[in-house]
Design a protein around this motif. Structure first.
Motif, PDB file in Angstrom:
ATOM      1  N   MET A 233      -4.942 -39.946  17.353  1.00 31.17           N
ATOM      2  CA  MET A 233      -5.930 -38.912  17.429  1.00 31.17           C
ATOM      3  C   MET A 233      -5.395 -37.741  18.248  1.00 31.17           C
ATOM      4  O   MET A 233      -5.661 -36.592  17.918  1.00 31.17           O
ATOM      5  CB  MET A 233      -7.203 -39.497  18.051  1.00 31.17           C
ATOM      6  CG  MET A 233      -8.400 -38.642  17.919  1.00 31.17           C
ATOM      7  SD  MET A 233      -8.965 -38.613  16.221  1.00 31.17           S
ATOM      8  CE  MET A 233      -9.962 -37.188  16.233  1.00 31.17           C
ATOM      9  N   THR A 234      -4.638 -38.064  19.286  1.00 32.72           N
ATOM     10  CA  THR A 234      -4.053 -36.999  20.107  1.00 32.72           C
ATOM     11  C   THR A 234      -3.110 -36.144  19.271  1.00 32.72           C
ATOM     12  O   THR A 234      -3.138 -34.908  19.358  1.00 32.72           O
ATOM     13  CB  THR A 234      -3.294 -37.593  21.311  1.00 32.72           C
ATOM     14  OG1 THR A 234      -4.168 -38.464  22.018  1.00 32.72           O
ATOM     15  CG2 THR A 234      -2.795 -36.511  22.239  1.00 32.72           C
TER      16      THR A 234
ATOM     17  N   LEU B 273      -5.145 -33.926  16.844  1.00 35.26           N
ATOM     18  CA  LEU B 273      -5.766 -32.798  17.539  1.00 35.26           C
ATOM     19  C   LEU B 273      -4.725 -31.784  18.004  1.00 35.26           C
ATOM     20  O   LEU B 273      -4.964 -30.570  17.935  1.00 35.26           O
ATOM     21  CB  LEU B 273      -6.598 -33.304  18.713  1.00 35.26           C
ATOM     22  CG  LEU B 273      -7.877 -34.035  18.325  1.00 35.26           C
ATOM     23  CD1 LEU B 273      -8.497 -34.718  19.543  1.00 35.26           C
ATOM     24  CD2 LEU B 273      -8.870 -33.099  17.666  1.00 35.26           C
ATOM     25  N   HIS B 274      -3.576 -32.266  18.444  1.00 33.70           N
ATOM     26  CA  HIS B 274      -2.537 -31.336  18.895  1.00 33.70           C
ATOM     27  C   HIS B 274      -2.005 -30.501  17.733  1.00 33.70           C
ATOM     28  O   HIS B 274      -1.785 -29.290  17.876  1.00 33.70           O
ATOM     29  CB  HIS B 274      -1.403 -32.104  19.592  1.00 33.70           C
ATOM     30  CG  HIS B 274      -0.451 -31.207  20.294  1.00 33.70           C
ATOM     31  ND1 HIS B 274       0.855 -31.074  19.906  1.00 33.70           N
ATOM     32  CD2 HIS B 274      -0.632 -30.378  21.353  1.00 33.70           C
ATOM     33  CE1 HIS B 274       1.463 -30.205  20.697  1.00 33.70           C
ATOM     34  NE2 HIS B 274       0.581 -29.764  21.584  1.00 33.70           N
TER      35      HIS B 274
ATOM     36  N   LEU C 223     -12.574 -42.838  24.157  1.00 41.12           N
ATOM     37  CA  LEU C 223     -11.617 -42.150  23.280  1.00 41.12           C
ATOM     38  C   LEU C 223     -11.147 -40.840  23.888  1.00 41.12           C
ATOM     39  O   LEU C 223      -9.953 -40.524  23.875  1.00 41.12           O
ATOM     40  CB  LEU C 223     -12.241 -41.907  21.904  1.00 41.12           C
ATOM     41  CG  LEU C 223     -11.346 -41.184  20.900  1.00 41.12           C
ATOM     42  CD1 LEU C 223     -10.054 -41.950  20.654  1.00 41.12           C
ATOM     43  CD2 LEU C 223     -12.099 -40.958  19.597  1.00 41.12           C
ATOM     44  N   LYS C 224     -12.062 -40.068  24.428  1.00 36.00           N
ATOM     45  CA  LYS C 224     -11.676 -38.791  25.035  1.00 36.00           C
ATOM     46  C   LYS C 224     -10.698 -39.012  26.183  1.00 36.00           C
ATOM     47  O   LYS C 224      -9.700 -38.293  26.305  1.00 36.00           O
ATOM     48  CB  LYS C 224     -12.917 -38.046  25.521  1.00 36.00           C
ATOM     49  CG  LYS C 224     -12.623 -36.663  26.056  1.00 36.00           C
ATOM     50  CD  LYS C 224     -13.910 -35.957  26.434  1.00 36.00           C
ATOM     51  CE  LYS C 224     -13.658 -34.558  26.929  1.00 36.00           C
ATOM     52  NZ  LYS C 224     -14.912 -33.891  27.317  1.00 36.00           N
TER      53      LYS C 224
ATOM     54  N   ILE D 108      -7.256 -39.829  24.779  1.00 31.23           N
ATOM     55  CA  ILE D 108      -6.613 -38.615  24.257  1.00 31.23           C
ATOM     56  C   ILE D 108      -6.060 -37.785  25.405  1.00 31.23           C
ATOM     57  O   ILE D 108      -4.904 -37.323  25.355  1.00 31.23           O
ATOM     58  CB  ILE D 108      -7.606 -37.816  23.404  1.00 31.23           C
ATOM     59  CG1 ILE D 108      -7.910 -38.572  22.106  1.00 31.23           C
ATOM     60  CG2 ILE D 108      -7.080 -36.411  23.118  1.00 31.23           C
ATOM     61  CD1 ILE D 108      -9.087 -38.030  21.324  1.00 31.23           C
TER      62      ILE D 108
ATOM     63  N   TYR E 153      -2.909 -39.387  26.927  1.00 27.82           N
ATOM     64  CA  TYR E 153      -1.684 -39.140  26.173  1.00 27.82           C
ATOM     65  C   TYR E 153      -1.245 -37.690  26.259  1.00 27.82           C
ATOM     66  O   TYR E 153      -0.044 -37.404  26.297  1.00 27.82           O
ATOM     67  CB  TYR E 153      -1.834 -39.592  24.717  1.00 27.82           C
ATOM     68  CG  TYR E 153      -1.608 -41.081  24.586  1.00 27.82           C
ATOM     69  CD1 TYR E 153      -0.332 -41.625  24.654  1.00 27.82           C
ATOM     70  CD2 TYR E 153      -2.678 -41.947  24.431  1.00 27.82           C
ATOM     71  CE1 TYR E 153      -0.133 -42.984  24.570  1.00 27.82           C
ATOM     72  CE2 TYR E 153      -2.487 -43.314  24.342  1.00 27.82           C
ATOM     73  CZ  TYR E 153      -1.208 -43.825  24.415  1.00 27.82           C
ATOM     74  OH  TYR E 153      -1.010 -45.177  24.341  1.00 27.82           O
ATOM     75  N   ALA E 154      -2.180 -36.781  26.319  1.00 28.68           N
ATOM     76  CA  ALA E 154      -1.812 -35.368  26.479  1.00 28.68           C
ATOM     77  C   ALA E 154      -1.036 -35.173  27.776  1.00 28.68           C
ATOM     78  O   ALA E 154      -0.022 -34.458  27.798  1.00 28.68           O
ATOM     79  CB  ALA E 154      -3.065 -34.499  26.457  1.00 28.68           C
TER      80      ALA E 154
ATOM     81  N   ILE F  81      -9.218 -29.384  24.284  1.00 28.60           N
ATOM     82  CA  ILE F  81      -9.854 -30.682  24.041  1.00 28.60           C
ATOM     83  C   ILE F  81     -11.170 -30.753  24.809  1.00 28.60           C
ATOM     84  O   ILE F  81     -12.207 -31.126  24.264  1.00 28.60           O
ATOM     85  CB  ILE F  81      -8.937 -31.850  24.480  1.00 28.60           C
ATOM     86  CG1 ILE F  81      -7.742 -31.981  23.557  1.00 28.60           C
ATOM     87  CG2 ILE F  81      -9.705 -33.175  24.543  1.00 28.60           C
ATOM     88  CD1 ILE F  81      -8.084 -32.394  22.154  1.00 28.60           C
TER      89      ILE F  81
END
Length: 109
Positions: free
Chosen positions: A1-2, A5-6, A35-36, A39, A42-43, A56
């Protein structure tokens, strides 16, 4: 998901109107909060741009959900009835209750 979104962030140059409404279906409590955080973890771990992290947090909406459906499994007491309706033998069939609930809070987090 990261990654998704990236890539979206990069493709739209961080446009504020290109965030997503994210409705996770994981069967865990406060699934959107979890989940947020994953994400964002990982960012940071991948040293992604601070502008992406800000995008985000400010331009994507994560909604907690509750998904519930009981699936008891193979219908051993009714298998023959179902197989007569199907017109074949299926040793992998499962039954589920008719009830299905999907609810979510629309407040962004």
């Amino acid at each position: 998901m990261t990654v998704l979104l990236h890539e979206r962030f990069k493709h739209f140059n961080g446009a504020v109107d290109k965030g997503l409404r994210i409705i996770p279906c994981e069967l865990i409590e406060d699934n959107a909060f979890v989940l947020k955080e994953i994400i964002l973890k990982y960012a940071r771990l991948w040293n992604l741009d601070d502008n992406f992290v800000q995008w985000i947090e400010q331009n994507n909406y994560f909604h907690n959900t509750l998904v519930d459906r009981i699936v008891p499994g193979y219908p051993k007491d009714d298998a023959q009835t179902y197989e007569e309706q199907l017109d074949y033998e299926d040793q992998m069939m499962v039954v589920s209750e008719v009830f299905l609930l999907l609810s979510f809070r629309m407040q962004p987090i």
